[in-house]
Design an enzyme around this catalytic site. Structure first.
Site, PDB file in Angstrom:
ATOM      1  N   LEU A   1       0.822  -1.210   0.000  1.00 50.83           N
ATOM      2  CA  LEU A   1       0.000   0.000   0.000  1.00 50.83           C
ATOM      3  C   LEU A   1       0.861   1.268   0.000  1.00 50.83           C
ATOM      4  CD1 LEU A   1      -2.924  -0.849   2.467  1.00 50.83           C
ATOM      5  CD2 LEU A   1      -2.630  -1.441   0.061  1.00 50.83           C
TER       6      LEU A   1
ATOM      7  N   HIS B   1      -3.421   4.238  -2.345  1.00 52.14           N
ATOM      8  CA  HIS B   1      -4.377   3.379  -1.642  1.00 52.14           C
ATOM      9  C   HIS B   1      -4.942   4.109  -0.416  1.00 52.14           C
ATOM     10  CE1 HIS B   1      -1.669   0.172  -3.475  1.00 52.14           C
ATOM     11  NE2 HIS B   1      -2.862  -0.154  -3.953  1.00 52.14           N
TER      12      HIS B   1
ATOM     13  N   GLN C   1      -4.705 -13.022 -12.317  1.00 55.49           N
ATOM     14  CA  GLN C   1      -4.570 -11.859 -13.204  1.00 55.49           C
ATOM     15  C   GLN C   1      -3.139 -11.666 -13.686  1.00 55.49           C
ATOM     16  OE1 GLN C   1      -6.022  -9.168  -9.915  1.00 55.49           O
ATOM     17  NE2 GLN C   1      -4.610  -7.727 -10.848  1.00 55.49           N
TER      18      GLN C   1
ATOM     19  N   LYS D   1      -6.089   5.416 -11.812  1.00 60.99           N
ATOM     20  CA  LYS D   1      -4.823   5.089 -12.487  1.00 60.99           C
ATOM     21  C   LYS D   1      -5.006   3.860 -13.370  1.00 60.99           C
ATOM     22  CE  LYS D   1      -1.300   2.856 -11.990  1.00 60.99           C
ATOM     23  NZ  LYS D   1      -0.677   1.733 -11.689  1.00 60.99           N
TER      24      LYS D   1
ATOM     25  N   VAL E   1      -3.268   9.562  -7.408  1.00 63.47           N
ATOM     26  CA  VAL E   1      -2.348  10.302  -6.527  1.00 63.47           C
ATOM     27  C   VAL E   1      -0.958  10.234  -7.167  1.00 63.47           C
ATOM     28  CG1 VAL E   1      -1.305  10.359  -4.220  1.00 63.47           C
ATOM     29  CG2 VAL E   1      -3.731   9.773  -4.493  1.00 63.47           C
TER      30      VAL E   1
ATOM     31  N   SER F   1       2.305   3.927  -7.724  1.00 63.41           N
ATOM     32  CA  SER F   1       2.025   2.545  -8.094  1.00 63.41           C
ATOM     33  C   SER F   1       2.917   1.639  -7.257  1.00 63.41           C
ATOM     34  CB  SER F   1       2.339   2.334  -9.581  1.00 63.41           C
ATOM     35  OG  SER F   1       2.440   0.949  -9.865  1.00 63.41           O
ATOM     36  N   SER F   2       2.377   0.487  -6.886  1.00 67.44           N
ATOM     37  CA  SER F   2       3.198  -0.464  -6.114  1.00 67.44           C
ATOM     38  C   SER F   2       4.408  -0.890  -6.928  1.00 67.44           C
ATOM     39  CB  SER F   2       2.367  -1.693  -5.751  1.00 67.44           C
ATOM     40  OG  SER F   2       1.218  -1.294  -5.045  1.00 67.44           O
TER      41      SER F   2
HETATM   42  O1  PAF Z   1      -5.915  -2.936  -8.762  1.00 71.47           O
HETATM   43  C1  PAF Z   1      -5.549  -3.941  -8.120  1.00 71.47           C
HETATM   44  O2  PAF Z   1      -4.749  -3.857  -7.179  1.00 71.47           O
HETATM   45  C2  PAF Z   1      -6.101  -5.305  -8.500  1.00 71.47           C
HETATM   46  O3  PAF Z   1      -6.238  -5.449  -9.870  1.00 71.47           O
HETATM   47  C3  PAF Z   1      -7.424  -5.663  -7.779  1.00 71.47           C
HETATM   48  C4  PAF Z   1      -8.553  -4.728  -8.176  1.00 71.47           C
HETATM   49  C5  PAF Z   1      -7.204  -5.581  -6.259  1.00 71.47           C
HETATM   50  C6  PAF Z   1      -7.846  -7.078  -8.126  1.00 71.47           C
HETATM   51  O4  PAF Z   1      -6.880  -8.007  -7.755  1.00 71.47           O
END
Ligand code: PAF
Length: 282
Positions: free
Chosen positions: A31, A35, A62, A155, A182, A191-192
């Site tokens: 985070l 976030h 994903q 984003k 942000v 972004s992470s």
């Molecule tokens: O945006 C993300 O971090 C991810 O794609 C999500 C929405 C948590 C789904 O895994």
């Protein structure tokens, strides 16, 4: 107050008070302030009596083979601190078996959410199956957390658009709220994955929001694309995947009206995406 940490749906159910408004912020952890802003907005929306849940789950379905699933940062203790300070009540951090059953998501399940044609363009073109995995896990996490409202960052504009469409097309009883990106002081979208960038790559990456901002100031889509690409082409460390102007639903750019300019580019081995609103024809 420190948020409660739950790992199972059974334990989470005890936190889902009936009658109280519930907001969920879904994340894959690591985070950052982007976030935190989602959590703060969630708290504002449900008020002090509502419940704000942050989910932390690195969703295997994903990621394609060869992507950064294994390397993706897993920082739950720090995430609980960020979520708590921003106002979360509960951090729900299930493991893959809790979410997907015994396959853990590593073998195809028979029922998934088909994103339709919008899942195959832009990010979907270079990440086959990505949005099927995203929509499937988002719908599962909604089934686990029962939110009245779910907040997502702008984003990931294509993700936000597809989630809105899923919720509308499947008549899911949840309000989807998009929250503006942000940015770091030099404009780079939080972004992470920014933590993968070396100091030199981090310097180079700041050209992406500059190109995007210059593109978004144009009133003609073609000029916007040419302006953005011209700026990006001056930086040899940036490998552009796409820079496009679309309408707000990611269809063809309007002749006049509100539009979106979106970019994806690789800096070193890190793929970065960003987007901005723009106005066509005025
Ligand atoms: O945006 C993300 O971090 C991810 O794609 C999500 C929405 C948590 C789904 O895994």
């Amino acid at each position: 107050m420190t948020a409660e940490v739950r790992h199972t749906v059974v334990d989470l159910r005890g936190d889902l008070r009936t009658g109280a408004q519930r907001a969920v912020v879904m994340t894959m952890g690591a985070l950052h302030d982007g976030h935190a802003e989602l959590v703060r907005q969630a708290r504002r929306m449900v008020g002090e009596t509502g419940t704000v849940i942050v989910t932390v789950f690195v969703n295997p379905t994903q990621f394609s083979a060869g992507e950064d699933f294994d390397a993706y940062p897993r920082t739950l203790d720090d995430d609980v601190v960020v979520a708590s300070e921003a106002g979360a009540d509960v951090v729900f951090a299930p493991n893959a078996v809790e979410v997907y059953g015994l396959t853990g998501g590593f073998e195809p399940t028979s029922v998934t959410i088909d994103p339709g044609p919008l899942g195959d363009v832009l990010e979907g073109a270079s990440r086959p199956g990505h949005f099927r995995g995203v929509l499937t896990v988002v719908s599962k996490l909604m089934g686990m957390t029962y939110p009245d409202v779910a907040l997502f960052g702008e984003k990931d504009y294509q993700q936000l658009t597809l989630i809105r469409r899923m919720v509308a097309d499947l008549s899911m009883p949840v309000e989807v709220v998009g929250v503006p990106t942000v940015r770091e002081a030099d404009g780079l979208a939080r972004s992470s994955r920014n933590r993968y960038l070396s100091p030199e790559e981090r310097r180079v990456a700041a050209v992406i929001p500059q190109a995007l901002a210059a593109a978004a100031q144009q009133s003609d889509p073609q000029e916007a694309v040419e302006t953005g690409l011209r700026i990006l082409s001056r930086e040899p460390g940036i490998d552009v995947d796409y820079l496009v102007v679309t309408d707000l639903d990611l269809g063809p750019a309007p002749r006049i009206g509100d539009a979106r300019v979106l970019v994806a580019a690789r800096v070193g081995t890190t793929r970065l995406i960003d987007n901005q609103p723009m106005r066509v024809g005025s």
